[in-house]
Design a protein around this motif. Structure first.
Motif, PDB file in Angstrom:
ATOM      1  N   GLN A  15     -12.453  31.183 148.332  1.00 25.35           N
ATOM      2  CA  GLN A  15     -11.792  30.101 149.072  1.00 25.35           C
ATOM      3  C   GLN A  15     -10.358  30.484 149.411  1.00 25.35           C
ATOM      4  OE1 GLN A  15     -11.143  26.484 146.875  1.00 25.35           O
ATOM      5  NE2 GLN A  15     -10.287  25.392 148.632  1.00 25.35           N
ATOM      6  N   GLU A  19      -8.605  31.115 153.104  1.00 27.07           N
ATOM      7  CA  GLU A  19      -7.457  30.299 153.509  1.00 27.07           C
ATOM      8  C   GLU A  19      -6.261  31.174 153.873  1.00 27.07           C
ATOM      9  OE1 GLU A  19      -7.410  27.224 154.111  1.00 27.07           O
ATOM     10  OE2 GLU A  19      -8.967  26.242 152.956  1.00 27.07           O
ATOM     11  N   ASN A  22      -6.876  33.157 157.093  1.00 29.22           N
ATOM     12  CA  ASN A  22      -6.807  32.247 158.242  1.00 29.22           C
ATOM     13  C   ASN A  22      -5.369  31.835 158.526  1.00 29.22           C
ATOM     14  OD1 ASN A  22      -8.171  30.451 160.248  1.00 29.22           O
ATOM     15  ND2 ASN A  22      -7.228  28.847 158.993  1.00 29.22           N
ATOM     16  N   TYR A  23      -4.561  31.688 157.469  1.00 29.25           N
ATOM     17  CA  TYR A  23      -3.162  31.270 157.633  1.00 29.25           C
ATOM     18  C   TYR A  23      -2.358  32.340 158.368  1.00 29.25           C
ATOM     19  CZ  TYR A  23       1.675  30.169 156.325  1.00 29.25           C
ATOM     20  OH  TYR A  23       3.026  29.919 156.353  1.00 29.25           O
ATOM     21  N   GLN A 108      -5.680  22.735 147.311  1.00 24.47           N
ATOM     22  CA  GLN A 108      -5.415  21.962 148.517  1.00 24.47           C
ATOM     23  C   GLN A 108      -4.738  22.873 149.545  1.00 24.47           C
ATOM     24  OE1 GLN A 108      -3.404  18.166 147.808  1.00 24.47           O
ATOM     25  NE2 GLN A 108      -4.041  18.254 145.671  1.00 24.47           N
ATOM     26  N   ARG A 109      -5.290  22.905 150.745  1.00 23.47           N
ATOM     27  CA  ARG A 109      -4.781  23.805 151.786  1.00 23.47           C
ATOM     28  C   ARG A 109      -3.294  23.580 152.058  1.00 23.47           C
ATOM     29  NH1 ARG A 109      -7.888  23.643 157.322  1.00 23.47           N
ATOM     30  NH2 ARG A 109      -9.433  24.657 155.986  1.00 23.47           N
ATOM     31  N   GLU A 110      -2.890  22.315 152.124  1.00 25.60           N
ATOM     32  CA  GLU A 110      -1.491  22.004 152.425  1.00 25.60           C
ATOM     33  C   GLU A 110      -0.552  22.588 151.365  1.00 25.60           C
ATOM     34  OE1 GLU A 110       1.419  18.066 152.874  1.00 25.60           O
ATOM     35  OE2 GLU A 110      -0.767  17.841 152.853  1.00 25.60           O
ATOM     36  N   GLU A 113      -0.324  26.436 151.697  1.00 22.87           N
ATOM     37  CA  GLU A 113       0.531  26.847 152.812  1.00 22.87           C
ATOM     38  C   GLU A 113       2.002  26.614 152.497  1.00 22.87           C
ATOM     39  OE1 GLU A 113      -0.905  24.924 156.339  1.00 22.87           O
ATOM     40  OE2 GLU A 113      -2.725  26.163 156.428  1.00 22.87           O
TER      41      GLU A 113
END
Length: 234
Positions: A15, A19, A22-23, A108-110, A113
């Motif tokens: 995961q 992520e 992709n970021y 959590q993606r946020e 990032e």
């Protein structure tokens, strides 16, 4: 640059890998996954300058994330360590290893990032610029520079407690500096936005009390650069 992901759970590793890839979507930043702390330590030892940061799960079999972080900090203190945990009570232990940040699992993606952006900002501040002064090379961290003043064919590079006089042109010097930190506010001045305390429409007040004039033709550009800098700090 590389980002190390160390977790003994395959699903979490994959995961995070997806992520991060992709970021960035860039060839110059790649994520590498490791199933154990020792695997990560061996990889970093082979290329310590190549790592932007590492993510370490606290709860792993054999060598846990805290022990891996301790060993990493002994040899490679410059690499930010971001700890992962599904039990927030373990997070306090991260202060013992000078953890850069903590992320809760499930991820959590946020928050991921936000952590990556914080690492990038730190790296910008730590980067250095080379100047030639008195016949020798001097390497100055960006964050140490308060402002640069043009004086005929010379530039005065001013820090908190000292300054250097070098040959050069202001425009050429500006091109070597990160735009997120530096702004030309006058034909004779470049300021480091990190040290700006206030602006009254005509002058900038820097940390330490120095006042820098802002030309009317560059006022709008300075305010836009300052707003961009402040947004990046969030």
């Amino acid at each position: 640059m590389k980002i190390g992901i160390c977790d003994d759970e395959y699903r979490t590793r994959q995961q995070m890998y997806k992520e991060i890839e992709n970021y960035y979507k860039r060839l110059d930043v790649s994520a590498l996954t490791f199933a154990s702390g020792q695997e990560l330590l061996n990889a970093v030892d082979d290329d310590p300058a190549g790592y932007l940061c590492v993510f370490l799960d606290i709860e792993m079999d054999e060598m846990d994330g805290l022990e891996a972080a301790r060993q990493l900090k002994k040899s490679h203190a410059h690499i930010p360590v971001i700890l992962l945990t599904s039990h927030t009570e373990y997070a306090m232990s991260g202060y013992e290893v000078e953890a850069f940040r903590f992320l809760s699992k499930p991820l959590q993606r946020e928050k991921l990032e936000e952590a990556l952006k914080a690492v990038e900002k730190t790296k910008i501040y730590q980067k250095k610029i080379k100047i030639i002064s008195d016949g020798g090379e001097i390497y100055l961290p960006y964050q140490d520079i308060y402002y640069i003043k043009s004086e005929n064919v010379y530039l005065q590079v001013v820090l908190k407690d000292r300054s250097y006089l070098i040959r050069g042109k202001l425009k050429e010097q500006l091109q070597q500096l990160p735009q997120v930190l530096f702004s030309q506010v006058h034909r004779s001045y470049i300021v480091n936005l990190l040290h700006v305390r206030s602006y009254d429409g005509k002058q900038i007040l820097l940390r330490g009390g120095t006042r820098i004039p802002v030309s009317s033709s560059r006022s709008r550009e300075f305010k836009e650069n300052m707003m961009h800098y402040l947004r990046e700090q969030r």
